[in-house]
Design a protein around this motif. Structure first.
Motif, short mmCIF file in Angstrom:
data_model
loop_
_atom_site.label_atom_id
_atom_site.label_comp_id
_atom_site.label_asym_id
_atom_site.label_seq_id
_atom_site.Cartn_x
_atom_site.Cartn_y
_atom_site.Cartn_z
N LEU A 63 2.11 5.18 9.31
CA LEU A 63 1.50 4.84 10.85
C LEU A 63 -0.05 4.76 11.13
O LEU A 63 -0.66 3.97 11.47
N ALA A 64 -0.49 6.05 10.78
CA ALA A 64 -1.82 6.00 10.72
C ALA A 64 -2.62 5.23 9.94
O ALA A 64 -3.73 4.48 10.31
N THR A 65 -2.18 4.97 9.04
CA THR A 65 -2.76 3.82 8.06
C THR A 65 -2.73 2.56 8.49
O THR A 65 -3.84 1.88 8.63
N CYS A 66 -1.56 2.04 9.08
CA CYS A 66 -1.38 0.95 9.63
C CYS A 66 -2.41 0.95 10.86
O CYS A 66 -3.15 -0.43 10.98
N LEU A 67 -2.31 1.83 11.67
CA LEU A 67 -3.37 1.49 12.94
C LEU A 67 -4.80 1.42 12.59
O LEU A 67 -5.61 0.87 13.26
N ILE A 70 0.81 -1.06 -0.12
CA ILE A 70 0.15 0.07 0.16
C ILE A 70 0.96 1.33 -0.05
O ILE A 70 1.90 1.46 0.78
N PHE A 71 0.49 2.23 -0.71
CA PHE A 71 1.38 3.57 -0.87
C PHE A 71 0.45 4.67 -0.29
O PHE A 71 -0.60 4.65 -0.49
N CYS A 72 1.26 5.23 0.84
CA CYS A 72 0.60 6.32 1.36
C CYS A 72 1.27 7.85 0.78
O CYS A 72 2.49 7.60 0.59
N ILE A 73 0.47 8.71 0.65
CA ILE A 73 1.05 9.87 0.16
C ILE A 73 0.24 10.98 0.67
O ILE A 73 -1.09 10.79 0.74
N SER A 74 0.97 12.03 1.45
CA SER A 74 0.02 13.10 2.30
C SER A 74 -0.51 14.34 1.24
O SER A 74 0.31 14.33 0.17
N LEU A 121 5.94 -7.59 -7.91
CA LEU A 121 5.46 -7.42 -6.48
C LEU A 121 4.12 -6.76 -6.92
O LEU A 121 3.64 -5.84 -7.73
N TYR A 122 3.18 -7.13 -5.94
CA TYR A 122 1.78 -6.77 -5.76
C TYR A 122 1.35 -5.28 -5.22
O TYR A 122 1.53 -5.27 -3.88
N VAL A 123 1.09 -4.07 -5.90
CA VAL A 123 0.89 -3.14 -5.49
C VAL A 123 -0.61 -3.09 -5.40
O VAL A 123 -1.35 -2.80 -6.52
N SER A 124 -1.42 -3.11 -4.39
CA SER A 124 -2.90 -3.14 -4.24
C SER A 124 -3.64 -1.85 -4.35
O SER A 124 -4.67 -1.88 -4.60
N SER A 125 -2.95 -0.85 -3.67
CA SER A 125 -3.89 0.31 -3.45
C SER A 125 -3.05 1.59 -3.03
O SER A 125 -1.61 1.41 -2.75
N VAL A 132 1.41 -6.89 4.81
CA VAL A 132 0.79 -5.80 3.89
C VAL A 132 1.98 -4.71 4.52
O VAL A 132 2.12 -4.14 5.43
N VAL A 133 2.55 -4.32 3.33
CA VAL A 133 3.96 -3.48 3.52
C VAL A 133 3.45 -2.11 3.27
O VAL A 133 2.62 -1.95 2.07
N VAL A 134 3.39 -1.01 4.12
CA VAL A 134 2.83 0.26 4.03
C VAL A 134 4.07 1.24 3.80
O VAL A 134 4.93 1.13 4.64
N THR A 135 3.96 1.78 2.51
CA THR A 135 5.36 2.53 2.23
C THR A 135 4.60 3.99 1.80
O THR A 135 3.61 4.35 1.72
N ALA A 136 5.82 4.77 1.78
CA ALA A 136 5.44 6.16 1.00
C ALA A 136 6.61 6.64 0.35
O ALA A 136 7.93 6.24 0.47
N PRO A 137 6.68 7.79 -0.58
CA PRO A 137 7.84 8.56 -1.13
C PRO A 137 8.84 9.26 -0.14
O PRO A 137 9.87 9.91 -0.64
#
Length: 494
Positions: A184-188, A70-74, A107-111, A172-177
């Motif tokens: 962290l908030a996404t994981c929680l 999962i990619f996070c971007i602010s 690799l599988y990027v889901s969202s 589920v790997v939660v990453t960002a640029p």
């Protein structure tokens, strides 16, 4: 320049993957927050000679049957057009690049999750762009009650207000640029929703820096502070770990400050405490893979100097505050070093002073140095690369590597038809001309073949390079630094 290795990459990959697998086995689903960069982690490869800048991706490939990303971007970073400095890419474009790169290796990027969303128009536009290409995009708002009102945070008004991201794999790997992207908030938030659905999920962090079991003032850890000086990260002794285990470990201020809140949130979601310290949360086997500490310390000191010089240039360009400059300068003083620790710095200055021209100095693999100056036809960066390749190819002072009949038409094209304000040929022009010459000129071919040898070399310029030239040098993986001086008084410089 000596290319000795200080870090065992294979050992690190083995230890890191083993420890992540141990964490996965504890849960039905593990949310693993990935700090740092998935690809092209050149900071790590510079401070840990031998570190593969793409090691995280290789680790995920080993676990690819278990993992999704999962990619996070602010939304704030999208709105501000925040740039990844080492690549010159905006964070939104970096997300696109990373997704393509990860999928290219299976690799599988889901969202994608747009965090800290407050209706920013640029975030909406980015989401539409992704959705038109068939991507799953979620918006997460600021968490109500954060950070102090845990009963609200862990409720349908807090994390429950976020859309649940459908996932199908145990890791589920939660990453960002970049940092402060809402990982962290996404994981929680996900853990809260999982708990309501009866899924036993957990949380952990994939850490590279700071290194918890190196000394607080080890140059590798100080280099991390220099790299994050703009966001004011500070390494500290983890007091929670010391109180729990009686051992001194290193973490950074934001993780330590948020730990009481995070511990309460995790306890409320899971019904029990799973971590006694922020250090417990991370998986970081870096220290175990350092095989020559002297080499690593030297590399880290050089990186701190580079960060200081970059901060000076960014301040000169109005892109950072003076606090960042003074912070990196203070970190150098802690190790009793200055900018001359990079040998190319005083040499470039001396060359410019003696010649009267802007100059670049570059260190070669055998410890020799070459210089280049901006004169009538070629920029300093173009000249120094030509001189380096000529030297490495043992061509002496042969100035026919690129014939004038190739160089001059490029210059004419620039001036007459492209109406460029650059009065000299850039490094891109020079490399293109060299490539063309190499098809008929054996000396040019021999010179061009030396390009890979420039990887990891130090170079310093006596002026702020144009963005395009700086990026080309970085693509060659040359560690380029600059003096905080503009080459001209022109306000418009690209």
């Amino acid at each position: 320049m000596d290319n000795k290795i200080g870090f065992d990459n294979s050992l690190y990959l083995k230890l890191q993957s083993e420890n992540i697998l141990k964490r996965i086995k504890k849960y039905n689903k593990l949310y693993l927050e990935f700090g740092g960069k998935l690809f092209d982690d050149y900071h790590a490869s510079r401070v840990l000679p031998g570190f593969d800048p793409n090691i995280k991706t290789k680790l995920l490939i080993k676990l690819k049957d278990k993992a999704e990303i999962i990619f996070c971007i602010s939304a704030n970073d999208i709105e501000k057009n925040r740039i990844r400095a080492d690549l010159g890419l905006s964070y939104d474009n970096e997300v696109l690049r990373l997704i393509d790169s990860l999928r290219d290796v299976g690799l599988y990027v889901s969202s994608i999750v747009i965090t800290l969303y407050k209706g920013q128009p640029s975030a909406q536009k980015f989401a539409r762009k992704l959705e038109m290409r068939g991507e799953k995009v979620y918006f997460h708002n600021y968490t109500k009650g954060y950070p102090n009102e845990v009963d609200i945070i862990v409720s349908d008004e807090g994390y429950g207000a976020n859309s649940y991201i459908e996932t199908t794999r145990p890791l589920v790997v939660v990453t960002a640029p970049g940092p402060s992207s809402g990982k962290l908030a996404t994981c929680l938030s996900q853990m809260y929703h999982d708990n309501k659905r009866g899924t036993k999920s957990g949380y952990s962090k994939f850490e590279t820096f700071p290194v918890w079991n190196l000394p607080l003032k080890h140059p590798v850890n100080i280099a991390y502070e220099a790299a994050t000086a703009d966001i004011k990260d500070i390494n500290q002794i983890d007091p929670y770990h010391f109180n729990a285990y009686g051992k001194l470990t290193v973490n950074y201020n934001r993780d330590i400050e948020v730990f009481p809140v995070l511990s309460n949130i995790l306890g409320k979601i899971l019904g029990k405490d799973i971590y006694k310290s922020p250090t417990d949360m991370g998986v970081n086997m870096v220290a175990s893979a350092i095989i020559n500490d002297d080499i690593v310390q030297d590399a880290a000191k050089k990186e701190i100097v580079r960060r200081y010089l970059r901060a000076q240039c960014d301040y000169k360009k109005g892109q950072t505050s003076y606090d960042t400059v003074s912070r990196t300068q203070y970190l150098m003083s802690e190790l009793d070093i200055n900018s001359s620790y990079l040998k190319v710095v005083p040499l470039a200055k001396q060359t410019a002073k003696q010649s009267g021209y802007p100059a670049i100095a570059l260190e070669l693999p055998n410890g020799e140095f070459v210089t280049g100056k901006t004169k009538k036809v070629i920029s300093a960066s173009g000249a120094v690369i030509l001189n380096a390749l000529r030297t490495l190819a043992d061509l002496g002072d042969d100035f026919d590597v690129i014939p004038d009949e190739i160089l001059m038409p490029i210059m004419e094209l620039r001036k007459k038809y492209l109406h460029t304000n650059c009065s000299v040929l850039t490094i891109d022009d020079v490399l293109m001309a060299l490539a063309i010459s190499s098809s008929t000129n054996k000396k040019a071919k021999k010179a061009l073949d030396q390009l890979p040898k420039l990887k990891g070399m130090e170079a310093h310029c006596t002026y702020i390079l144009r963005s395009a030239e700086e990026q080309t040098l970085k693509k060659l993986q040359i560690n380029i630094t600059c003096q905080p001086e503009f080459i001209s008084n022109n306000l418009f410089q690209i």
